[in-house]
Design a protein around this motif. Structure first.
Motif, mmCIF file in Angstrom:
data_model
loop_
_atom_site.group_PDB
_atom_site.id
_atom_site.type_symbol
_atom_site.label_atom_id
_atom_site.label_comp_id
_atom_site.label_asym_id
_atom_site.label_seq_id
_atom_site.Cartn_x
_atom_site.Cartn_y
_atom_site.Cartn_z
ATOM 1 N N ILE A 29 0.677 -1.180 -0.145
ATOM 2 C CA ILE A 29 -0.058 0.000 -0.089
ATOM 3 C C ILE A 29 0.759 1.340 -0.070
ATOM 4 C CG2 ILE A 29 -1.740 1.228 1.300
ATOM 5 C CD1 ILE A 29 -2.598 -1.296 2.268
ATOM 6 N N VAL A 30 0.860 1.953 -0.959
ATOM 7 C CA VAL A 30 1.576 3.275 -1.102
ATOM 8 C C VAL A 30 0.726 4.467 -0.584
ATOM 9 C CG1 VAL A 30 2.853 4.808 -2.645
ATOM 10 C CG2 VAL A 30 2.726 2.322 -2.997
ATOM 11 N N GLY A 31 1.213 4.751 0.536
ATOM 12 C CA GLY A 31 0.340 6.033 1.282
ATOM 13 C C GLY A 31 -0.439 5.285 2.371
ATOM 14 N N VAL A 32 -0.316 5.989 3.711
ATOM 15 C CA VAL A 32 -1.228 5.192 4.649
ATOM 16 C C VAL A 32 -1.811 6.718 5.160
ATOM 17 C CG1 VAL A 32 -0.792 3.160 5.167
ATOM 18 C CG2 VAL A 32 0.584 4.757 6.389
ATOM 19 N N GLY A 33 -2.781 7.415 4.440
ATOM 20 C CA GLY A 33 -3.483 8.553 4.782
ATOM 21 C C GLY A 33 -4.877 8.014 4.856
ATOM 22 N N ALA A 34 -5.889 8.751 4.404
ATOM 23 C CA ALA A 34 -7.156 8.337 4.345
ATOM 24 C C ALA A 34 -7.538 6.849 3.573
ATOM 25 C CB ALA A 34 -8.202 9.374 4.145
ATOM 26 N N LEU A 35 -7.083 6.863 2.549
ATOM 27 C CA LEU A 35 -7.609 5.669 1.572
ATOM 28 C C LEU A 35 -6.631 4.392 2.030
ATOM 29 C CD1 LEU A 35 -7.441 7.100 -2.079
ATOM 30 C CD2 LEU A 35 -9.489 6.140 -0.826
ATOM 31 N N GLY A 36 -5.316 4.725 2.450
ATOM 32 C CA GLY A 36 -4.579 3.840 2.709
ATOM 33 C C GLY A 36 -4.902 3.076 4.193
ATOM 34 N N SER A 37 -5.388 4.000 5.112
ATOM 35 C CA SER A 37 -5.903 3.485 6.307
ATOM 36 C C SER A 37 -6.951 2.614 6.048
ATOM 37 C CB SER A 37 -6.507 4.589 7.148
ATOM 38 O OG SER A 37 -5.322 5.495 7.814
ATOM 39 N N ALA A 38 -7.869 2.970 5.242
ATOM 40 C CA ALA A 38 -9.108 2.151 5.146
ATOM 41 C C ALA A 38 -8.824 0.748 4.230
ATOM 42 C CB ALA A 38 -10.035 2.776 4.263
ATOM 43 N N SER A 39 -8.131 0.791 3.392
ATOM 44 C CA SER A 39 -7.646 -0.452 2.577
ATOM 45 C C SER A 39 -6.764 -1.275 3.540
ATOM 46 C CB SER A 39 -6.734 -0.125 1.497
ATOM 47 O OG SER A 39 -7.388 0.608 0.586
ATOM 48 N N ALA A 40 -5.977 -0.879 4.277
ATOM 49 C CA ALA A 40 -5.033 -1.549 5.174
ATOM 50 C C ALA A 40 -5.636 -2.252 6.342
ATOM 51 C CB ALA A 40 -4.031 -0.549 6.039
ATOM 52 N N GLU A 41 -6.761 -1.555 6.916
ATOM 53 C CA GLU A 41 -7.540 -2.364 8.001
ATOM 54 C C GLU A 41 -8.493 -3.418 7.127
ATOM 55 O OE1 GLU A 41 -9.758 0.078 10.711
ATOM 56 O OE2 GLU A 41 -11.028 -1.500 10.955
ATOM 57 N N ALA A 42 -9.075 -3.063 6.038
ATOM 58 C CA ALA A 42 -9.786 -4.175 5.400
ATOM 59 C C ALA A 42 -9.065 -5.405 5.052
ATOM 60 C CB ALA A 42 -10.768 -3.589 4.150
ATOM 61 N N LEU A 43 -7.758 -5.087 4.434
ATOM 62 C CA LEU A 43 -6.794 -6.378 4.031
ATOM 63 C C LEU A 43 -6.433 -6.984 5.324
ATOM 64 C CD1 LEU A 43 -5.263 -4.523 0.967
ATOM 65 C CD2 LEU A 43 -6.724 -6.424 0.960
ATOM 66 N N VAL A 44 -6.206 -6.303 6.383
ATOM 67 C CA VAL A 44 -5.770 -7.173 7.606
ATOM 68 C C VAL A 44 -7.060 -7.979 8.075
ATOM 69 C CG1 VAL A 44 -5.102 -6.549 9.988
ATOM 70 C CG2 VAL A 44 -3.658 -5.651 8.016
ATOM 71 N N VAL A 119 -0.036 -7.375 -5.283
ATOM 72 C CA VAL A 119 -1.001 -6.199 -5.822
ATOM 73 C C VAL A 119 -0.534 -4.908 -5.029
ATOM 74 C CG1 VAL A 119 -3.270 -5.612 -5.976
ATOM 75 C CG2 VAL A 119 -2.763 -7.936 -5.903
ATOM 76 N N ILE A 120 -0.487 -3.892 -5.902
ATOM 77 C CA ILE A 120 -0.139 -2.754 -5.237
ATOM 78 C C ILE A 120 -1.388 -1.748 -5.044
ATOM 79 C CG2 ILE A 120 1.128 -0.432 -5.663
ATOM 80 C CD1 ILE A 120 3.254 -2.217 -7.445
ATOM 81 N N VAL A 121 -1.708 -1.187 -3.947
ATOM 82 C CA VAL A 121 -2.821 -0.305 -3.785
ATOM 83 C C VAL A 121 -2.506 1.372 -3.993
ATOM 84 C CG1 VAL A 121 -4.738 0.545 -2.087
ATOM 85 C CG2 VAL A 121 -4.014 -2.052 -2.343
ATOM 86 N N ASP A 122 -2.834 1.964 -4.743
ATOM 87 C CA ASP A 122 -2.623 3.395 -4.726
ATOM 88 C C ASP A 122 -3.315 4.039 -3.612
ATOM 89 O OD1 ASP A 122 -2.146 6.236 -5.391
ATOM 90 O OD2 ASP A 122 -3.435 5.986 -6.970
ATOM 91 N N ALA A 123 -2.693 4.655 -2.645
ATOM 92 C CA ALA A 123 -3.133 5.465 -1.665
ATOM 93 C C ALA A 123 -2.448 6.708 -1.388
ATOM 94 C CB ALA A 123 -3.558 4.645 -0.453
ATOM 95 N N THR A 124 -1.831 7.197 -2.496
ATOM 96 C CA THR A 124 -1.042 8.366 -2.482
ATOM 97 C C THR A 124 -1.807 9.409 -2.811
ATOM 98 O OG1 THR A 124 0.719 9.519 -3.318
ATOM 99 C CG2 THR A 124 -0.191 8.065 -4.805
ATOM 100 N N ASP A 125 -1.167 10.870 -2.812
ATOM 101 C CA ASP A 125 -1.949 12.085 -2.784
ATOM 102 C C ASP A 125 -1.459 12.781 -3.866
ATOM 103 O OD1 ASP A 125 0.452 12.662 -1.847
ATOM 104 O OD2 ASP A 125 -0.268 13.766 -0.149
ATOM 105 N N ASN A 126 -0.618 12.031 -4.769
ATOM 106 C CA ASN A 126 -0.257 13.044 -6.128
ATOM 107 C C ASN A 126 0.128 12.103 -7.368
ATOM 108 O OD1 ASN A 126 2.979 12.415 -6.257
ATOM 109 N ND2 ASN A 126 2.535 12.536 -4.352
ATOM 110 N N PHE A 127 0.304 12.788 -8.324
ATOM 111 C CA PHE A 127 0.457 12.378 -9.563
ATOM 112 C C PHE A 127 1.828 11.715 -9.840
ATOM 113 C CE2 PHE A 127 -4.123 13.005 -10.422
ATOM 114 C CZ PHE A 127 -4.600 11.808 -10.856
ATOM 115 N N ASP A 128 2.984 12.414 -9.450
ATOM 116 C CA ASP A 128 4.143 12.326 -9.499
ATOM 117 C C ASP A 128 4.509 10.688 -9.344
ATOM 118 O OD1 ASP A 128 4.607 14.643 -10.592
ATOM 119 O OD2 ASP A 128 5.754 15.164 -9.045
ATOM 120 N N VAL A 129 3.856 10.408 -7.789
ATOM 121 C CA VAL A 129 4.263 8.710 -7.542
ATOM 122 C C VAL A 129 3.307 8.082 -8.290
ATOM 123 C CG1 VAL A 129 3.873 7.671 -5.155
ATOM 124 C CG2 VAL A 129 4.770 9.899 -5.229
#
Ligand SMILES: [Zn+2]
Length: 338
Positions: A29-44, A119-129
């Motif tokens: 999971i790339v980024g653990v802000g809002a999206l990353g928190s939610a995905s990480a919890e669900a996957l765990v 699998v990679i989950v995009d949970a970043t906040d910018n398009f460069d990454v």
């Protein structure tokens, strides 16, 4: 033995075989802000075998409204997000191996993490990454799930190398707004919805149910009551430098990365995007107005906040006065300009 996964195993597309398969899988999971928190919890909770989290930020008070893994204590202690996330996730499920990296996501930091990633989950906040992820995922043939949220709006798209058009092809036909959560704000429902769609796609990929994957680009606005699914079958460009016939993976080249430098003796950091950008300064001024005092002339826009002054030139060059740390400059840059 416990029956923590019994309900998920009763769900026939997963079943006992899917549950076993999931246990052998590794998600990044790339980024653990809002999206990353939610995905990480669900996957765990779902019982993925290994999870790797990468993020450069620490927990702040303004995160608590929507970043579900974090507490007031984490914000008080300014804990790095990946550490606070890991603490909470291990309380939820001790069976999952959680690996963390307190780092900026860039080619050098992401590359060593890709080894056995499924699998990679995009949970970043910018398009460069995201463009880096797009190139790395294509190069290493790893499926990834794009997700983004701002205001009351969200979007997601699943990218499978060799099968679907890539992000670069997508953005040619689906231009982005440039709004960020720090300029126009965000409410939590779109976060939960995008993360839920992303996790559903990840589960399908982990159990090998590829035919169930969503092929469309999905976007919605929970405040305007809009919901669209856009067919992207035909958008792939044969000459795409990422997913076309002769890929060059341009985002991985050093000269194509965003450059930051501390301006000596000026208490400022300069940021140069790889390609000249043409900013619409009027529009940008409207976006940044809630953030600080705006001054403008035909060549540049300056926004004075309590902490620093950011100057944005029409060609995309940015100077942030009042700070000297590259990391901090990067954080501010992506927060304000996406
Ligand atoms: Zn492409």
């Amino acid at each position: 033995m416990n029956n923590r996964y019994s309900r998920q195993q009763l769900f026939s597309p997963i079943g006992q075989a899917g549950q076993q398969a999931m246990k052998q899988k590794h998600v990044l999971i790339v980024g653990v802000g809002a999206l990353g928190s939610a995905s990480a919890e669900a996957l765990v909770r779902a019982g993925v075998g290994k999870l790797t989290l990468i993020d450069r930020d620490y927990v702040e008070w303004s995160n608590l409204q929507r970043q579900q893994l974090y507490t007031e204590q984490d914000a008080q202690e300014k804990l790095p997000k990946v550490i606070a996330a890991k603490n909470r996730l291990q309380q939820i499920n001790t069976e999952v191996a959680i690996h963390v990296a307190i780092m900026e996501a860039c080619t050098e930091s992401l590359l060593p993490l890709l080894d056995d990633i499924d699998v990679i989950v995009d949970a970043t906040d910018n398009f460069d990454v995201r463009f880096l992820m797009n190139d790395l995922a294509q190069q290493h043939r790893i499926p990834w799930v794009y997700g983004s949220c701002v205001s009351s709006y969200g979007a997601t798209y699943t990218i499978v190398p060799g099968k679907t058009p890539c992000l670069r092809c997508l953005l040619k036909v689906m231009p982005q707004t440039g709004m960020t959560c720090d300029t126009v704000g965000i409410i939590s429902p779109p976060v939960q919805i995008v993360a839920a769609y992303q996790v559903a796609e990840v589960l399908k990929l982990l159990v090998g149910d590829d035919k169930a994957l969503r092929k469309s680009y999905l976007t919605f606005d929970v405040w305007q009551n809009q919901h669209y699914e856009i067919n992207v079958d035909k958008i792939r460009q044969d000459d795409c430098p990422t997913c076309g016939h002769h890929p060059t993976y341009p985002s991985l080249a050093y000269e194509n990365q965003t450059k930051l430098e501390v301006l000596c003796g000026r208490d400022a950091v300069q940021i140069r995007p790889p390609n000249p950008t043409h900013y619409n300064l009027e529009q940008l001024a409207d976006q940044l107005r809630p953030y600080g005092d705006i001054h403008m002339n035909p060549y540049l826009l300056s926004c004075q906040t309590e902490e620093y002054r950011i100057v944005i030139f029409q060609d995309g060059r940015v100077v942030i006065h009042g700070i000297q740390e590259i990391q901090k400059a990067k954080t501010i840059y992506y927060r304000l300009l996406g």
